[in-house]
Design a protein around this motif. Structure first.
Motif, mmCIF file in Angstrom:
data_model
loop_
_atom_site.group_PDB
_atom_site.id
_atom_site.type_symbol
_atom_site.label_atom_id
_atom_site.label_comp_id
_atom_site.label_asym_id
_atom_site.label_seq_id
_atom_site.Cartn_x
_atom_site.Cartn_y
_atom_site.Cartn_z
ATOM 1 N N GLU A 11 4.984 -45.180 15.219
ATOM 2 C CA GLU A 11 4.992 -46.214 16.256
ATOM 3 C C GLU A 11 3.565 -46.700 16.535
ATOM 4 O O GLU A 11 3.326 -47.897 16.690
ATOM 5 C CB GLU A 11 5.614 -45.627 17.524
ATOM 6 C CG GLU A 11 5.694 -46.547 18.698
ATOM 7 C CD GLU A 11 6.314 -45.872 19.904
ATOM 8 O OE1 GLU A 11 5.792 -46.101 21.012
ATOM 9 O OE2 GLU A 11 7.316 -45.146 19.757
ATOM 10 N N ASP A 12 2.613 -45.786 16.574
ATOM 11 C CA ASP A 12 1.217 -46.158 16.835
ATOM 12 C C ASP A 12 0.651 -47.052 15.733
ATOM 13 O O ASP A 12 -0.123 -47.968 16.014
ATOM 14 C CB ASP A 12 0.339 -44.911 16.987
ATOM 15 C CG ASP A 12 0.603 -44.167 18.287
ATOM 16 O OD1 ASP A 12 1.110 -44.793 19.240
ATOM 17 O OD2 ASP A 12 0.294 -42.972 18.347
ATOM 18 N N ILE A 15 2.088 -50.513 16.321
ATOM 19 C CA ILE A 15 1.430 -51.126 17.481
ATOM 20 C C ILE A 15 0.044 -51.618 17.079
ATOM 21 O O ILE A 15 -0.370 -52.725 17.442
ATOM 22 C CB ILE A 15 1.364 -50.133 18.663
ATOM 23 C CG1 ILE A 15 2.764 -49.943 19.250
ATOM 24 C CG2 ILE A 15 0.373 -50.596 19.730
ATOM 25 C CD1 ILE A 15 2.867 -48.831 20.269
ATOM 26 N N LYS A 89 3.987 -52.333 25.689
ATOM 27 C CA LYS A 89 5.201 -51.987 26.432
ATOM 28 C C LYS A 89 6.431 -52.633 25.782
ATOM 29 O O LYS A 89 7.477 -51.998 25.621
ATOM 30 C CB LYS A 89 5.066 -52.443 27.888
ATOM 31 C CG LYS A 89 6.237 -52.083 28.761
ATOM 32 C CD LYS A 89 6.007 -52.550 30.192
ATOM 33 C CE LYS A 89 7.210 -52.269 31.047
ATOM 34 N NZ LYS A 89 7.040 -52.781 32.417
ATOM 35 N N LYS A 92 7.318 -50.872 22.527
ATOM 36 C CA LYS A 92 7.964 -49.573 22.805
ATOM 37 C C LYS A 92 9.416 -49.760 23.236
ATOM 38 O O LYS A 92 10.270 -48.946 22.903
ATOM 39 C CB LYS A 92 7.161 -48.794 23.841
ATOM 40 C CG LYS A 92 5.869 -48.274 23.251
ATOM 41 C CD LYS A 92 5.106 -47.406 24.223
ATOM 42 C CE LYS A 92 3.829 -46.947 23.537
ATOM 43 N NZ LYS A 92 3.400 -45.660 23.950
ATOM 44 N N ARG A 96 12.592 -48.087 21.276
ATOM 45 C CA ARG A 96 13.670 -47.330 21.932
ATOM 46 C C ARG A 96 15.045 -47.928 21.654
ATOM 47 O O ARG A 96 16.036 -47.220 21.577
ATOM 48 C CB ARG A 96 13.422 -47.262 23.436
ATOM 49 C CG ARG A 96 12.410 -46.214 23.832
ATOM 50 C CD ARG A 96 12.395 -46.003 25.331
ATOM 51 N NE ARG A 96 11.929 -47.175 26.050
ATOM 52 C CZ ARG A 96 10.663 -47.430 26.343
ATOM 53 N NH1 ARG A 96 9.728 -46.601 25.982
ATOM 54 N NH2 ARG A 96 10.323 -48.514 27.006
#
Length: 172
Positions: A11-12, A15, A89, A92, A96
């Motif tokens: 995920e990082d 991003i 945000k 993320k 999810r």
């Protein structure tokens, strides 16, 4: 020549790519500049309006000037960081929801003199060296841009210094 790189996208890493893409996107940087100019103009209008309204009280004008200036400067200086946090945000939230599941996980990149083969869960893609539009990087990742909006993400955590130099100079 053949070089293989096996790694995992997190995920990082995604991003990092999104934030880098937005910083490099001319439309986005233009939009940010326009927003900052509008903020500055709005704060000047508020200050001038208050100065006119309270023109008979010099002490109050000074206090208002200090408060409006401090607030204005704070808003303008922190705008980009607040925008980045908002983007993180949103990403993320997508993670999810499961909408980005195909992006994460194990990847394999095989580099030849004239082509690149990228293997992931969804299949295998092959690109000629000439079809890579550009190679860019951040502190965390290297990006092989296949189009203006699409890139192969390669985290530097899985690479040695020689590999990083090789990948960054692959198009040269």
């Amino acid at each position: 020549m053949k070089k293989e790189y096996k790694y995992k996208i997190t995920e990082d890493d995604f991003i990092d790519f999104q934030l880098h893409y937005l910083k490099m996107n001319s439309n986005m940087t233009s939009s940010i500049k326009k927003t900052i100019i509008i903020l500055i103009a709005l704060y000047i209008i508020v200050f001038v309006s208050m100065a006119i309204y309270f023109r008979d009280n010099a002490f109050l004008i000074i206090i208002i000037a200090l408060l409006v200036s401090a607030f204005s400067i704070l808003q303008v200086v922190t705008y980009k960081k607040r925008l980045d946090r908002k983007i993180v945000k949103k990403i993320k939230e997508y993670v999810r929801s499961g909408k980005l599941d195909k992006i994460f996980g194990d990847k394999e990149l095989v580099i030849y003199d004239d082509k690149v083969i990228f293997k992931e869960n969804g299949g295998t893609s092959e690109f000629n060296k000439d079809s890579i539009e550009k190679i860019d990087s951040t502190g965390k990742c290297i990006f092989f841009y296949i189009s203006e909006m699409s890139a192969i993400i390669i985290p530097k955590d899985f690479l040695g210094n020689d590999d990083i130099e090789f990948l960054l100079s692959y198009k040269n």
